[in-house]
Scaffold this motif. Structure first.
Motif, PDB file in Angstrom:
ATOM      1  N   TYR A  98      -7.769  -0.367   0.366  1.00  0.00           N
ATOM      2  CA  TYR A  98      -9.375  -0.449  -0.293  1.00  0.00           C
ATOM      3  C   TYR A  98      -9.251  -0.140  -1.446  1.00  0.00           C
ATOM      4  N   GLY A  99      -9.156   1.107  -1.978  1.00  0.00           N
ATOM      5  CA  GLY A  99      -9.000   0.562  -3.168  1.00  0.00           C
ATOM      6  C   GLY A  99      -8.992  -0.762  -4.270  1.00  0.00           C
TER       7      GLY A  99
ATOM      8  N   SER B 123      -4.914   2.894  -3.286  1.00  0.00           N
ATOM      9  CA  SER B 123      -4.517   2.458  -3.765  1.00  0.00           C
ATOM     10  C   SER B 123      -2.670   2.452  -4.767  1.00  0.00           C
ATOM     11  N   VAL B 124      -2.513   0.874  -5.624  1.00  0.00           N
ATOM     12  CA  VAL B 124      -1.658   0.739  -6.080  1.00  0.00           C
ATOM     13  C   VAL B 124      -1.129  -0.062  -7.525  1.00  0.00           C
TER      14      VAL B 124
ATOM     15  N   GLY C  69       0.908  -1.541   0.118  1.00  0.00           N
ATOM     16  CA  GLY C  69      -0.428   0.023  -0.308  1.00  0.00           C
ATOM     17  C   GLY C  69       0.851   1.386  -0.009  1.00  0.00           C
ATOM     18  N   GLU C  70       0.418   2.156  -0.636  1.00  0.00           N
ATOM     19  CA  GLU C  70       1.371   3.972  -0.870  1.00  0.00           C
ATOM     20  C   GLU C  70       0.192   4.440   0.076  1.00  0.00           C
ATOM     21  N   LEU C  71       0.785   5.259   1.023  1.00  0.00           N
ATOM     22  CA  LEU C  71       0.560   5.718   2.417  1.00  0.00           C
ATOM     23  C   LEU C  71       0.511   7.800   1.483  1.00  0.00           C
ATOM     24  N   SER C  72      -0.245   8.108   2.094  1.00  0.00           N
ATOM     25  CA  SER C  72      -0.625   9.672   1.890  1.00  0.00           C
ATOM     26  C   SER C  72      -0.488  10.456   3.451  1.00  0.00           C
TER      27      SER C  72
ATOM     28  N   LEU D 123      -8.139  -2.717   3.760  1.00  0.00           N
ATOM     29  CA  LEU D 123      -7.337  -1.781   5.145  1.00  0.00           C
ATOM     30  C   LEU D 123      -7.072   0.379   4.350  1.00  0.00           C
ATOM     31  N   ARG D 124      -8.301   0.978   5.074  1.00  0.00           N
ATOM     32  CA  ARG D 124      -8.373   2.494   4.617  1.00  0.00           C
ATOM     33  C   ARG D 124      -7.316   3.633   5.209  1.00  0.00           C
ATOM     34  N   ASP D 125      -6.977   3.364   6.435  1.00  0.00           N
ATOM     35  CA  ASP D 125      -5.784   4.225   6.542  1.00  0.00           C
ATOM     36  C   ASP D 125      -4.410   3.141   7.854  1.00  0.00           C
TER      37      ASP D 125
END
Length: 508
Positions: A140-141, A117-118, A107-110, A157-159
């Motif tokens: 999640y995406g 999404s990746v 996953g990529e983090l903001s 997962l969302r965050d």
């Protein structure tokens, strides 16, 4: 303290397991990232720092060393962000969970800690399954795409906070599931074109039916507005439905290219129609770290090249190897990769620059030399790799108004499916699936000719000045026509029809 977390990268169209090793030790605050990361991974430092801080965790102000193993594999993209963040929390005693070795994290983090999404999630999940990893944490995406892989637990997962709570068993998230049969059953409309919508052009429709039955390459030649592009777009509507294995293979390629969008799986054979200004690298693939080109994106589907002579000659010439080998090999300093490229090539062209050289209702304004130069833009070796040449004449007003509708695509598709089924039974013990894949040795075995057929072929070989490749392509084409006819032997009628499709575009 040391922590080890499994994540995944990409190597060509396949996923590869990467172990994220994180060591936190005493010393001046520093952040060292090794293991051949690209710029996108190096920039994870700032994303991870902000995500940890903004989600209420403590970022350790100590010496942090991160290794992406294996160290000799070039890594790219932001898919390691979440694994690095969770690894730092684990190494700093802010997170503990059971069996981290049986968990893959992607996953990529903001900056706020949201998990984005990746691309390439499907091949990554497949790689995890093949190595025995059971639990996979993904953005999640990406949940629909990842859940296509059966036999593993996909946790969307969302965050970052949600990821930590799940790993601490403070939050229960059920594995995400999808119904594969339902996804495959949702066939999309093939450009809205049915063969019954095309008035006339019976010979071209018959040629495309043969091409669909045996995966043969086609050239449609005719004046502007005759319906060449419409026929090519309708070609997808008579192709056999995808199997699950084929759908997964196509989806992997589109996933690493970032073209899936909201689709969980490719449930329709791809139809790629690049513009004639396309470069060599875009057509067959390339880049510093090689990526799939149009020939790979058309894998198990259709590559349509409209106005063939308008393409750069250098771009057309690189098609010769993928047509023969059904794969593309790209070598770079960083990597040497092979992408699949088993596609049906449909091409179209006007017979001359003005387009009306063979049209009886329009006067051609081109000189004979202009016509020869125009058709000469397509090299002989490339033309020799095409199986079927069809002239598409312009349609008269009476045909448009009075001629009844022809067969529907669904009716034609039934015959194509039956022919493909015969080929599947015939080649079930071999590594091929349709007649276009026959090698010279297999042609001798499955395309045997009787005495009458051999005499006809001998005359044609001399008169048409065929190459060995052209001779073999006629035999493979005749084999497909016989399959459509339900015949195990190739007759004179089957061979004669195959021969007539080898007529090249007319020259003045």
């Amino acid at each position: 303290m040391l922590s080890q977390i499994k994540s995944s990268g990409l190597l060509g169209v396949n996923g590869v397991i990467v172990t994220v090793e994180i060591d936190i030790s005493r010393g001046l605050p520093s952040y060292s990232l090794v293991g051949l990361p690209d710029a996108g991974i190096k920039e994870s430092k700032d994303r991870v720092f902000s995500a940890i801080k903004n989600n209420g965790f403590k970022y350790p102000m100590e010496r942090i060393t991160i290794n992406l193993a294996p160290a000799d594999l070039k890594k790219e993209g932001p898919a390691f962000d979440l694994a690095i963040a969770l690894g730092i929390l684990s190494a700093s005693d802010q997170l503990t969970w059971e069996e981290p070795e049986n968990c893959l994290i992607i996953g990529e983090l903001s900056l706020s800690g949201e998990i984005r999404s990746v691309t390439g999630i499907l091949p990554m999940v497949l790689a995890a399954k093949n190595t025995g990893i059971q639990k996979i944490l993904i953005p999640y995406g990406n949940r629909n795409e990842a859940a296509v892989v059966q036999g593993v637990d996909v946790i969307p997962l969302r965050d970052l906070n949600e990821a930590v709570s799940f790993l601490k068993n403070e939050l229960i998230i059920d594995p995400f599931k999808v119904d594969l049969n339902q996804l495959l059953a949702q066939r999309r409309d093939c450009h809205g074109i049915d063969f019954s919508d095309i008035r006339g052009q019976d010979q071209a429709k018959r040629a495309l039916e043969i091409a669909a039955a045996g995966a043969h390459n086609v050239l449609l030649s005719g004046p502007p507005g005759a319906g060449k592009s419409m026929l090519a777009k309708g070609f997808s509507s008579i192709l056999p439905d995808l199997t699950l294995d084929e759908a997964l293979e196509i989806t992997k390629i589109h996933s690493i290219s970032g073209l899936l969008k909201d689709n969980a799986i490719m449930n329709q054979r791809p139809f790629r129609a690049p513009h004639h200004t396309i470069s060599k690298a875009s057509l067959v693939g390339g880049g510093r770290i090689p990526k799939p080109g149009e020939v790979s994106l058309a894998h198990l589907g259709v590559l349509f090249l409209d106005e063939l002579p308008e393409f750069q000659k250098s771009a057309l010439e690189v098609l010769r190897q993928p047509i023969e080998d059904q794969e593309v090999s790209i070598s770079r300093v960083n990597a040497s990769l092979t992408f699949p490229a088993s596609f049906t090539l449909i091409t179209s062209m006007n017979p001359c620059p003005c387009g009306y050289y063979t049209d009886p209702s329009h006067e051609c304004i081109c000189t004979p030399q202009q016509v020869r130069n125009y058709q000469g833009k397509i090299s002989g070796p490339l033309m020799d790799r095409l199986d079927i040449f069809v002239e598409v004449p312009s349609t008269s007003y009476d045909e448009l108004q009075t001629k009844p509708k022809g067969e529907t695509s669904q009716s034609i598709k039934k015959r194509v499916d039956a022919a493909r089924e015969r080929q599947n039974e015939r080649y079930q013990d071999l590594a091929i699936f349709y007649n276009a894949q026959l090698t010279p040795r297999l042609i001798e075995r499955f395309c045997r000719l009787g005495s009458a057929e051999q005499k006809l072929m001998e005359k044609v070989y001399t008169k048409m000045n065929l190459s060995a490749r052209g001779y073999h392509r006629i035999l493979k084409l005749a084999r497909t026509i016989a399959d459509l006819d339900g015949s195990e032997t190739i007759s004179v009628a089957h061979l004669s029809e195959a021969i007539q499709y080898r007529g090249m575009p007319k020259l003045p």
